[in-house]
Design a protein around this motif. Structure first.
Motif, short mmCIF file in Angstrom:
data_model
loop_
_atom_site.label_atom_id
_atom_site.label_comp_id
_atom_site.label_asym_id
_atom_site.label_seq_id
_atom_site.Cartn_x
_atom_site.Cartn_y
_atom_site.Cartn_z
N ALA A 68 5.47 3.04 11.77
CA ALA A 68 5.02 2.61 10.44
C ALA A 68 3.90 3.50 9.91
N ALA A 69 3.14 4.13 10.81
CA ALA A 69 2.00 4.95 10.38
C ALA A 69 2.43 6.14 9.55
N SER A 70 3.62 6.64 9.79
CA SER A 70 4.06 7.83 9.04
C SER A 70 5.12 7.52 7.99
N SER A 71 5.36 6.25 7.76
CA SER A 71 6.41 5.90 6.80
C SER A 71 5.95 6.16 5.36
N PRO A 72 6.89 6.49 4.50
CA PRO A 72 6.54 6.66 3.08
C PRO A 72 5.93 5.38 2.49
N GLN A 73 6.36 4.23 2.96
CA GLN A 73 5.83 2.96 2.45
C GLN A 73 4.34 2.81 2.81
N SER A 74 3.97 3.17 4.02
CA SER A 74 2.57 3.07 4.43
C SER A 74 1.69 4.03 3.65
N LEU A 75 2.17 5.26 3.50
CA LEU A 75 1.40 6.24 2.73
C LEU A 75 1.24 5.79 1.29
N GLU A 76 2.28 5.22 0.72
CA GLU A 76 2.19 4.74 -0.66
C GLU A 76 1.26 3.53 -0.75
N GLU A 77 1.26 2.68 0.28
CA GLU A 77 0.38 1.51 0.27
C GLU A 77 -1.09 1.93 0.20
N VAL A 78 -1.50 2.89 1.03
CA VAL A 78 -2.90 3.31 1.00
C VAL A 78 -3.20 4.14 -0.24
#
Length: 172
Positions: free
Chosen positions: A155-165
């Protein structure tokens, strides 16, 4: 708002670095001034507990290393964000050194907000870092908690995580 990010990962292309960069991008898009220090690549020694900073140094540490670059930003930051992978249940040693060295300056007068970004290869390993963070919020600084963002495993490298932060940065 002036935002200081202390990023503790030594991995230049790692998850924490990517998460911290995504946050900084979002905050800059919102018009904030963001300074990111990759403390793991800096020459920062641990606090030696000599008390010189409080007895003779008027809030200045006796050690002269790369913390000298961070201190002005720390003192004037409206928000401080700590970002770290979890190593042995807590922040990286390099981030711990930087955090401990802020003892010389005591509480940053401008700081009103904090946030925490963590990642790890496992879930359920964040408790010690959370306790330190909550110590800043409640015990030392008395500032607003803007959130804890935790990303285990892939999850740390997922596009969703990056977009969340990134979106979090934009929302400030």
């Amino acid at each position: 708002m002036k935002i200081l990010v202390l990023q503790g990962s030594a991995r230049k292309n790692g998850h924490t670095t990517a998460l911290a960069q995504a946050f900084a991008e979002g905050a800059r898009e919102a018009g904030h001034e963001v300074t990111v220090f990759d403390v793991a690549s800096m020459d920062i020694h641990g606090c030696i507990g000599c008390e010189w900073c409080h007895i003779q140094g008027n809030g200045e540490c006796i050690q002269k290393d790369d913390m000298q670059q961070i201190y002005p930003h720390y003192a004037s930051a409206d928000m401080i964000v700590l970002a770290s992978p979890i190593y042995y249940g807590s922040f990286t040693g390099q981030l711990h050194c930087a955090i401990h060295r802020t003892y010389a300056l005591e509480i940053p007068k401008a700081c009103k907000k904090m946030a925490l970004i963590l990642d790890s290869g496992s879930s359920g390993v964040y408790a010690a870092a959370e306790r330190i963070y909550h110590g800043f919020l409640q015990g030392w600084y008395g500032v607003e908690d803007c959130g804890i963002f935790e990303y285990p495993g892939a999850a740390a490298s997922s596009p969703q995580s990056l977009e969340e932060v990134r979106q979090f940065g934009r929302s400030l």
